[in-house]
Structures are given as C-alpha cells and as structure tokens.
Design an enzyme around this catalytic site. Structure first.
Site, PDB file in Angstrom:
ATOM      1  N   GLY A  92       0.827  -1.197   0.000  1.00  0.00           N
ATOM      2  CA  GLY A  92       0.000   0.000   0.000  1.00  0.00           C
ATOM      3  C   GLY A  92       0.860   1.246   0.000  1.00  0.00           C
ATOM      4  N   TYR A 132       1.078  -8.212  -4.434  1.00  0.00           N
ATOM      5  CA  TYR A 132       1.258  -9.322  -5.382  1.00  0.00           C
ATOM      6  C   TYR A 132       2.224 -10.314  -4.760  1.00  0.00           C
ATOM      7  CZ  TYR A 132       1.909 -11.688  -9.875  1.00  0.00           C
ATOM      8  OH  TYR A 132       1.932 -12.616 -10.897  1.00  0.00           O
ATOM      9  N   GLY A 152       6.912  -2.870   3.066  1.00  0.00           N
ATOM     10  CA  GLY A 152       6.714  -3.297   4.442  1.00  0.00           C
ATOM     11  C   GLY A 152       7.089  -4.750   4.659  1.00  0.00           C
ATOM     12  N   ASN A 153       6.373  -5.414   5.572  1.00  0.00           N
ATOM     13  CA  ASN A 153       6.714  -6.790   5.939  1.00  0.00           C
ATOM     14  C   ASN A 153       6.714  -7.738   4.745  1.00  0.00           C
ATOM     15  OD1 ASN A 153       7.131  -6.917   8.884  1.00  0.00           O
ATOM     16  ND2 ASN A 153       5.044  -6.141   9.008  1.00  0.00           N
ATOM     17  N   GLY A 154       5.645  -7.691   3.940  1.00  0.00           N
ATOM     18  CA  GLY A 154       5.556  -8.583   2.787  1.00  0.00           C
ATOM     19  C   GLY A 154       6.669  -8.344   1.786  1.00  0.00           C
ATOM     20  N   THR A 155       7.037  -7.085   1.626  1.00  0.00           N
ATOM     21  CA  THR A 155       8.114  -6.725   0.705  1.00  0.00           C
ATOM     22  C   THR A 155       9.443  -7.296   1.177  1.00  0.00           C
ATOM     23  OG1 THR A 155       6.985  -4.692   0.061  1.00  0.00           O
ATOM     24  CG2 THR A 155       9.360  -4.797  -0.321  1.00  0.00           C
ATOM     25  N   ASP A 172       0.618   1.578   9.078  1.00  0.00           N
ATOM     26  CA  ASP A 172       0.118   1.037  10.344  1.00  0.00           C
ATOM     27  C   ASP A 172       1.229   0.615  11.303  1.00  0.00           C
ATOM     28  OD1 ASP A 172       0.838  -1.158   8.842  1.00  0.00           O
ATOM     29  OD2 ASP A 172      -1.212  -1.896   8.604  1.00  0.00           O
TER      30      ASP A 172
END
Length: 382
Positions: A11, A75, A102-105, A133
C-alpha cells in the site's frame, strides 16, 4: 557503476515518493537505473522502465505527491516466479535490487536473496521501509506512519466535535481505522484528546478481543456523561469470539473492513440510540494536507541513507530507524537483516502502550509534530 532496479510495493503512503526521489537523486548521475512498475507483479512480468531524463524528472517531481509514482500494489510471487525473476535480473545484468515496502516486501526480498544464492548470482539487495500502520518489524517506526497517525488524530478530534454538535440527533459514532493486527494507528486517535467530553471515549485494538459488554459499558457511560459516544476501532478487531471481518479477497489477499458496521448493528440491537459507522478509508495513507514534517524528512533520509549504503556495498538488509538515546528526538539509521525482519513477524503494540494513552502520546509526539494547535473546551451540556 552499478545497475540498480528499484520498485515500490504494498500500500502506498503520503511520503513513499519522497524516499524514491531521494534515492534516485543520489544515484542517477553515476549509476544505471531501471524502474519496476507495479511492485512485484512488475518484476514477475518484466514491466521495466529505463531511466531517461524525462522519467527521472517525473520521479523527482513526485517527491511531495502521495501514492506510488511507479505503481505498487499487493502481489505474491510464486516460487517459479522468484526463480524466473532472478534469471531475468541476470539477463539484464542488474546487480542490485531495491524495494520500498513493508513486511511482505522484505519477506519477498529475502526469498529472492536465497534464490540468487541458489543460482550463484551475486545480487545486492536493499529494503527501504514504509508503512502506515507501523507493523513493520526491526524498526521503531517507518516513513508513512507519522503522517497517517497525524491524519487519524486530527480527523478523530474534528469528528468528535461534529458529533457533539449533533447530539440531539446522533449519539454514537463508530470510526474504523486501518490496522490489520496492530493497533498503532487506532491508538493515535486519542493523541489530541484534551477534555473528557471530547472523543474518543473508547478505542478498540486488534491486540485484544472486544467483548460486547465492555463496548456497551463505555457507550452507556459516555452518552450519560457527555450525551455522545465516539468509538474508534481498528479494522482488525475481533468482536467477542468472532473472527476478523473480511470484505473480500483480491488475488489471494484478504481485504479487511466492516467491523465498524458490525458494531453499529450490535449497538442498534441492544441500545436505544442513533448510531453511525464511519470508515476513514484511503485518506489515512494519501492525505497530503496531513503530512508530518518529521515523516517527510525521515522519508527523504531513508532514501539518501539507502543510496549511501549501496555505494558502500551493504546487502541483504533494510534501513531501520531507531531512536537516539539523547534527550532530544533524533532517528539513527541502522541496518537490520531481511531474515531478522521475516522471523520477527508483525510488530504489534507493546504492553506499555495498550492501556496507557499518555505513554503512547509521548512516543508519538515527534512523529506527528508539535505544530497542531489546541481547541477550546466544549461548552458544557445543560
């Protein structure tokens, strides 16, 4: 000279483009840059944009613009796509990969690192943090959060005064913020509360299940004492023993939203009051009018520090912001390994902030800024 590929993922925030602009400004004159469109989808589908004078000028012109100028989005790379992506990077002779996210990245970057090792390809990797967040592990906070927290604090205070003005028509308002599993943003809604009759009168956080009887207690007390009740709830809150409210699934990703509406329905069933649910929505991460000066400055610094570290050969790390031990607020930039971030998981509100708004406000103050003026106390009800 390095050949650097850079993308933005997840995001967007109100300051993610500032990080990109600072990074590009520091490197474009003496290194080759390739831009990745639409995050990891662009990496998997080879949506690359070569640096040109016009492209560079456009990216630098977006420095104070919200959104993600390269495109971002969520994605998930499959194992096959990770393998193919590393091969594509080799074919294009890209020796450095950078993502802002962020974390997923950071998890995806760590997997790419492992695959590059498996393919015996020497690939330098660097993560630049962003989140609204504040759930990114390994860092005290990330660019994007301070501005989102500032927006939530301002909007909550303003909507509280609006609700007080409408107390003969509407008595209860439920505001829903972002925050899947961490309540940093929802807790920020209480930052500007100076008077007892100002909202929020209760904040529900995803770290703790919300029992209906506790919710009703706070609503009854606030409406009795002040004529209204302003309730703030994070999108990831579970009501009683239920599960998180999932609005839909997009490309395998759960999209939360609707807990405020569920609470509205519960209040309607059990209480004789007019109640309204309000979803703050994407303004939390895209409102340029609420950008914090500290947040913008640190976003720039993250990009500049990342560029310097790349020149020095740093790899497999993310730029982390930690607080100086000095009395005055100052961020210190330190490397944290991608693997450590992945193993740490989401960063939730610590116990010291779960029930202590004052302690949280002290921590949050420099990130939001000290330039927000006070409101006069509301007139007493008769």
């Amino acid at each position: 000279m390095k050949h650097i590929a850079i993308g933005q993922a997840g995001g967007p925030t109100a300051v993610i483009n500032a990080t990109l602009a600072a990074f590009v400004r520091a490197l474009y004159k003496d290194h080759s840059l390739t831009f990745i469109r639409n995050g990891f989808e662009g990496l998997a589908k080879e949506k690359f944009l070569q640096a040109s004078d016009n492209v560079i000028d456009n990216i630098l012109a977006h420095e104070k613009v919200p959104g993600a100028s390269l495109g971002a989005g969520r994605y998930t790379l499959s194992e096959e796509q990770i393998s193919q992506s590393v091969q594509v990077l080799q074919d294009l002779q890209i020796d450095t990969l950078v993502f802002i996210g962020g974390n997923g990245t950071m998890e995806a970057m760590d997997k790419i690192k492992d695959e590059a090792i498996r393919q015996h390809y020497q690939l330098q990797l660097l993560g630049l943090p962003k989140t609204v967040d504040n759930d990114l592990a390994g860092t005290d906070h990330s660019p994007g959060f301070g501005s989102a927290a500032r927006y939530v604090a301002q909007v909550t205070r303003d909507m509280g005064r609006d609700l007080l003005a409408m107390n003969n028509f509407e008595q209860v308002r439920i505001i829903e913020t972002m925050g899947r599993n961490a309540g940093w943003l929802a807790r920020a809604s209480g930052f500007l509360k100076e008077y007892e009759n100002d909202g929020p009168h209760f904040i529900a956080l995803p770290e703790k299940p919300l029992r209906p009887e506790i919710l009703f207690h706070h609503i009854k007390k606030a409406t009795r004492d002040y004529g209204v009740a302003l309730i703030v709830v994070s999108e990831g809150v579970c009501l009683d023993k239920g599960s998180q409210i999932e609005r839909e699934r997009v490309n395998g990703h759960s999209v939360l939203g609707g807990i405020s509406k569920e609470i509205e329905n519960k209040v309607n069933e059990h209480m004789n009051v007019m109640v309204r649910a309000e979803l703050l929505g994407m303004n939390q991460r895209s409102c340029s009018a609420s950008v914090s000066a500290t947040d913008y400055t640190e976003a720039i610094q993250v990009g500049s520090v990342g560029a310097r570290w790349l020149r020095e050969g740093a790899t497999d790390v993310m730029v982390s912001l930690q607080r100086s031990e000095n009395t005055a607020y100052e961020s210190v930039f330190t490397p944290v390994s991608l693997k450590t971030i992945v193993q740490s998981g989401e960063r939730k509100l610590p116990a010291k902030f779960l029930n202590d708004q004052a302690a949280y406000n002290e921590w949050l103050s420099p990130l939001i800024g000290y330039d927000l003026s006070s409101y006069p106390p509301p007139l007493q009800r008769r």
